[in-house]
Design a protein around this motif. Structure first.
Motif, PDB file in Angstrom:
ATOM      1  N   PHE A 143       0.834  -1.200   0.000  1.00  0.00           N
ATOM      2  CA  PHE A 143       0.000   0.000   0.000  1.00  0.00           C
ATOM      3  C   PHE A 143       0.875   1.258   0.000  1.00  0.00           C
ATOM      4  O   PHE A 143       0.618   2.200  -0.735  1.00  0.00           O
ATOM      5  CB  PHE A 143      -0.926   0.019   1.212  1.00  0.00           C
ATOM      6  N   ALA A 144       1.909   1.277   0.841  1.00  0.00           N
ATOM      7  CA  ALA A 144       2.786   2.449   0.954  1.00  0.00           C
ATOM      8  C   ALA A 144       3.512   2.723  -0.361  1.00  0.00           C
ATOM      9  O   ALA A 144       3.711   3.880  -0.740  1.00  0.00           O
ATOM     10  CB  ALA A 144       3.786   2.252   2.089  1.00  0.00           C
ATOM     11  N   ALA A 145       3.910   1.661  -1.057  1.00  0.00           N
ATOM     12  CA  ALA A 145       4.617   1.825  -2.327  1.00  0.00           C
ATOM     13  C   ALA A 145       3.673   2.146  -3.480  1.00  0.00           C
ATOM     14  O   ALA A 145       3.979   2.981  -4.334  1.00  0.00           O
ATOM     15  CB  ALA A 145       5.413   0.561  -2.644  1.00  0.00           C
ATOM     16  N   TYR A 146       2.531   1.505  -3.519  1.00  0.00           N
ATOM     17  CA  TYR A 146       1.607   1.635  -4.648  1.00  0.00           C
ATOM     18  C   TYR A 146       0.764   2.908  -4.575  1.00  0.00           C
ATOM     19  O   TYR A 146       0.508   3.540  -5.590  1.00  0.00           O
ATOM     20  CB  TYR A 146       0.630   0.452  -4.693  1.00  0.00           C
ATOM     21  N   ILE A 147       0.288   3.244  -3.381  1.00  0.00           N
ATOM     22  CA  ILE A 147      -0.652   4.366  -3.216  1.00  0.00           C
ATOM     23  C   ILE A 147      -0.262   5.171  -1.970  1.00  0.00           C
ATOM     24  O   ILE A 147      -1.007   5.246  -0.998  1.00  0.00           O
ATOM     25  CB  ILE A 147      -2.111   3.859  -3.130  1.00  0.00           C
ATOM     26  N   PRO A 148       0.933   5.788  -1.986  1.00  0.00           N
ATOM     27  CA  PRO A 148       1.452   6.436  -0.771  1.00  0.00           C
ATOM     28  C   PRO A 148       0.595   7.580  -0.238  1.00  0.00           C
ATOM     29  O   PRO A 148       0.611   7.855   0.961  1.00  0.00           O
ATOM     30  CB  PRO A 148       2.836   6.940  -1.206  1.00  0.00           C
ATOM     31  N   ASP A 149      -0.152   8.253  -1.101  1.00  0.00           N
ATOM     32  CA  ASP A 149      -0.954   9.397  -0.664  1.00  0.00           C
ATOM     33  C   ASP A 149      -2.387   9.025  -0.313  1.00  0.00           C
ATOM     34  O   ASP A 149      -3.200   9.897  -0.007  1.00  0.00           O
ATOM     35  CB  ASP A 149      -0.963  10.473  -1.756  1.00  0.00           C
ATOM     36  N   GLN A 150      -2.705   7.738  -0.358  1.00  0.00           N
ATOM     37  CA  GLN A 150      -4.065   7.264  -0.109  1.00  0.00           C
ATOM     38  C   GLN A 150      -4.176   6.661   1.288  1.00  0.00           C
ATOM     39  O   GLN A 150      -3.510   5.667   1.578  1.00  0.00           O
ATOM     40  CB  GLN A 150      -4.446   6.197  -1.138  1.00  0.00           C
ATOM     41  N   TYR A 178     -13.026  10.047   5.208  1.00  0.00           N
ATOM     42  CA  TYR A 178     -12.169   9.442   6.230  1.00  0.00           C
ATOM     43  C   TYR A 178     -12.796   9.658   7.611  1.00  0.00           C
ATOM     44  O   TYR A 178     -12.965   8.719   8.388  1.00  0.00           O
ATOM     45  CB  TYR A 178     -10.777  10.078   6.155  1.00  0.00           C
ATOM     46  N   ARG A 179     -13.144  10.906   7.910  1.00  0.00           N
ATOM     47  CA  ARG A 179     -13.727  11.228   9.219  1.00  0.00           C
ATOM     48  C   ARG A 179     -15.068  10.516   9.408  1.00  0.00           C
ATOM     49  O   ARG A 179     -15.370  10.029  10.496  1.00  0.00           O
ATOM     50  CB  ARG A 179     -13.891  12.744   9.367  1.00  0.00           C
ATOM     51  N   TRP A 180     -15.861  10.456   8.368  1.00  0.00           N
ATOM     52  CA  TRP A 180     -17.164   9.778   8.406  1.00  0.00           C
ATOM     53  C   TRP A 180     -16.987   8.313   8.806  1.00  0.00           C
ATOM     54  O   TRP A 180     -17.719   7.792   9.647  1.00  0.00           O
ATOM     55  CB  TRP A 180     -17.794   9.913   7.024  1.00  0.00           C
ATOM     56  N   ILE A 181     -16.005   7.649   8.221  1.00  0.00           N
ATOM     57  CA  ILE A 181     -15.741   6.231   8.537  1.00  0.00           C
ATOM     58  C   ILE A 181     -15.276   6.081   9.981  1.00  0.00           C
ATOM     59  O   ILE A 181     -15.790   5.254  10.736  1.00  0.00           O
ATOM     60  CB  ILE A 181     -14.691   5.652   7.567  1.00  0.00           C
ATOM     61  N   VAL A 182     -14.303   6.890  10.372  1.00  0.00           N
ATOM     62  CA  VAL A 182     -13.724   6.785  11.720  1.00  0.00           C
ATOM     63  C   VAL A 182     -14.763   7.096  12.794  1.00  0.00           C
ATOM     64  O   VAL A 182     -14.831   6.409  13.822  1.00  0.00           O
ATOM     65  CB  VAL A 182     -12.483   7.700  11.846  1.00  0.00           C
ATOM     66  N   GLY A 186     -15.402   3.783  14.931  1.00  0.00           N
ATOM     67  CA  GLY A 186     -14.692   3.906  16.204  1.00  0.00           C
ATOM     68  C   GLY A 186     -13.445   3.046  16.293  1.00  0.00           C
ATOM     69  O   GLY A 186     -12.636   2.996  15.368  1.00  0.00           O
ATOM     70  N   SER A 187     -13.305   2.317  17.393  1.00  0.00           N
ATOM     71  CA  SER A 187     -12.075   1.559  17.663  1.00  0.00           C
ATOM     72  C   SER A 187     -11.924   0.311  16.793  1.00  0.00           C
ATOM     73  O   SER A 187     -10.873  -0.318  16.810  1.00  0.00           O
ATOM     74  CB  SER A 187     -12.013   1.156  19.136  1.00  0.00           C
ATOM     75  N   SER A 188     -12.946  -0.057  16.025  1.00  0.00           N
ATOM     76  CA  SER A 188     -12.818  -1.228  15.165  1.00  0.00           C
ATOM     77  C   SER A 188     -12.087  -0.920  13.858  1.00  0.00           C
ATOM     78  O   SER A 188     -11.806  -1.809  13.060  1.00  0.00           O
ATOM     79  CB  SER A 188     -14.197  -1.840  14.855  1.00  0.00           C
ATOM     80  N   VAL A 189     -11.738   0.364  13.646  1.00  0.00           N
ATOM     81  CA  VAL A 189     -11.004   0.758  12.451  1.00  0.00           C
ATOM     82  C   VAL A 189      -9.800   1.611  12.856  1.00  0.00           C
ATOM     83  O   VAL A 189      -9.853   2.342  13.850  1.00  0.00           O
ATOM     84  CB  VAL A 189     -11.930   1.523  11.463  1.00  0.00           C
ATOM     85  N   SER A 190      -8.708   1.454  12.112  1.00  0.00           N
ATOM     86  CA  SER A 190      -7.499   2.232  12.409  1.00  0.00           C
ATOM     87  C   SER A 190      -6.741   2.496  11.124  1.00  0.00           C
ATOM     88  O   SER A 190      -6.882   1.767  10.130  1.00  0.00           O
ATOM     89  CB  SER A 190      -6.606   1.489  13.404  1.00  0.00           C
ATOM     90  N   LEU A 191      -5.921   3.542  11.141  1.00  0.00           N
ATOM     91  CA  LEU A 191      -5.100   3.863   9.975  1.00  0.00           C
ATOM     92  C   LEU A 191      -4.056   2.776   9.791  1.00  0.00           C
ATOM     93  O   LEU A 191      -3.279   2.476  10.686  1.00  0.00           O
ATOM     94  CB  LEU A 191      -4.439   5.224  10.154  1.00  0.00           C
ATOM     95  N   PHE A 192      -4.053   2.156   8.637  1.00  0.00           N
ATOM     96  CA  PHE A 192      -3.137   1.062   8.323  1.00  0.00           C
ATOM     97  C   PHE A 192      -1.969   1.543   7.476  1.00  0.00           C
ATOM     98  O   PHE A 192      -0.841   1.111   7.650  1.00  0.00           O
ATOM     99  CB  PHE A 192      -3.915  -0.037   7.578  1.00  0.00           C
ATOM    100  N   SER A 193      -2.253   2.448   6.553  1.00  0.00           N
ATOM    101  CA  SER A 193      -1.219   2.949   5.649  1.00  0.00           C
ATOM    102  C   SER A 193      -1.643   4.303   5.139  1.00  0.00           C
ATOM    103  O   SER A 193      -2.830   4.633   5.114  1.00  0.00           O
ATOM    104  CB  SER A 193      -1.039   1.984   4.479  1.00  0.00           C
ATOM    105  N   GLY A 194      -0.668   5.098   4.716  1.00  0.00           N
ATOM    106  CA  GLY A 194      -0.947   6.396   4.114  1.00  0.00           C
ATOM    107  C   GLY A 194      -1.131   7.485   5.144  1.00  0.00           C
ATOM    108  O   GLY A 194      -1.054   7.250   6.354  1.00  0.00           O
ATOM    109  N   PRO A 195      -1.381   8.709   4.667  1.00  0.00           N
ATOM    110  CA  PRO A 195      -1.512   9.847   5.587  1.00  0.00           C
ATOM    111  C   PRO A 195      -2.833   9.837   6.330  1.00  0.00           C
ATOM    112  O   PRO A 195      -3.836   9.320   5.833  1.00  0.00           O
ATOM    113  CB  PRO A 195      -1.431  11.052   4.629  1.00  0.00           C
ATOM    114  N   LYS A 196      -2.794  10.416   7.508  1.00  0.00           N
ATOM    115  CA  LYS A 196      -4.047  10.607   8.257  1.00  0.00           C
ATOM    116  C   LYS A 196      -4.786  11.783   7.641  1.00  0.00           C
ATOM    117  O   LYS A 196      -4.226  12.830   7.425  1.00  0.00           O
ATOM    118  CB  LYS A 196      -3.740  10.876   9.731  1.00  0.00           C
ATOM    119  N   ALA A 197      -6.048  11.571   7.342  1.00  0.00           N
ATOM    120  CA  ALA A 197      -6.829  12.634   6.682  1.00  0.00           C
ATOM    121  C   ALA A 197      -7.378  13.603   7.708  1.00  0.00           C
ATOM    122  O   ALA A 197      -7.507  13.311   8.865  1.00  0.00           O
ATOM    123  CB  ALA A 197      -7.955  12.017   5.892  1.00  0.00           C
TER     124      ALA A 197
END
Length: 197
Positions: A143-150, A178-182, A186-197
């Motif tokens: 993910f970091a290599a293919y879509i670094p800004d996503q 991003y905010r809508w999803i988070v 809640g705690s069942s989702v977390s940032l895995f790759s890419g920038p925090k929106a």
């Protein structure tokens, strides 16, 4: 695997149905959706329009070169497909290309959280159901290599029937999505790759 006698759903379908229910399926009423497998996770009736593409069947699309215009859909649903394609980089770029700026990509593949290292054979392995690869938790590097800004959000959920756990990914195309999803997951989702929106 434990399959529902009524609807034929598997654990992963139930796990991710809970995720979509938590997001609030009524919020999809005016969304245009495209789905790249006949997966029971989503219900086509949630969306204003729903297209199903099955590769190799009439009208089926190759996710490495999707014959659809840019930003054509509010959501692209790609469950247990990307491991079957030779060029997953192209597939990710194509899937994101067809999603509207305020939309999202839902991406699932055999649970990478169970494996440490991705095994990529460079060909479709017959004894692995034609998979080109089995992803491990190091998919974060892809993910970091293919879509670094996503931003890639990881969801982990539990099957309400068997108690088994599995993960999937949500790729929001905007900071607002991003905010809508988070906010909803809640705690069942977390940032895995890419920038925090």
């Amino acid at each position: 695997m434990p399959r529902c006698a009524g609807c034929q759903s598997l654990e992963r379908h139930r796990i991710f149905r809970v995720m979509f229910d938590t997001l609030g399926t009524d919020g999809f009423a005016d969304w245009k959706a495209i789905q790249f497998s006949p997966d029971a996770t989503v219900d086509p009736s949630w969306f204003a329009s729903h297209e199903l593409s099955v590769y190799g069947e009439p009208g089926g699309l190759d996710i490495q070169a999707i014959d659809k215009p840019d930003a054509a859909y509010d959501i692209a649903i790609c469950s247990h497909v990307i491991e079957h394609v030779g060029d997953d980089r192209k597939a990710l770029h194509e899937l994101l290309r067809i999603v509207k700026p305020e939309g999202m990509l839902y991406l699932a593949f055999p649970d990478p959280f169970r494996e440490e290292v991705t095994r990529d054979w460079g060909f479709p392995k017959p004894e692995k159901h034609g998979h080109w690869r089995v992803y491990g938790s190091d998919v974060v590097k892809r993910f970091a290599a293919y879509i670094p800004d996503q931003p890639v959000l990881a969801y982990r959920g539990e099957d309400p029937v068997t108690g088994e756990w599995e993960g999937a990914f949500l790729l929001p195309r905007s900071a607002a999505r991003y905010r809508w999803i988070v906010e909803r997951l809640g705690s069942s989702v977390s940032l895995f790759s890419g920038p925090k929106a």
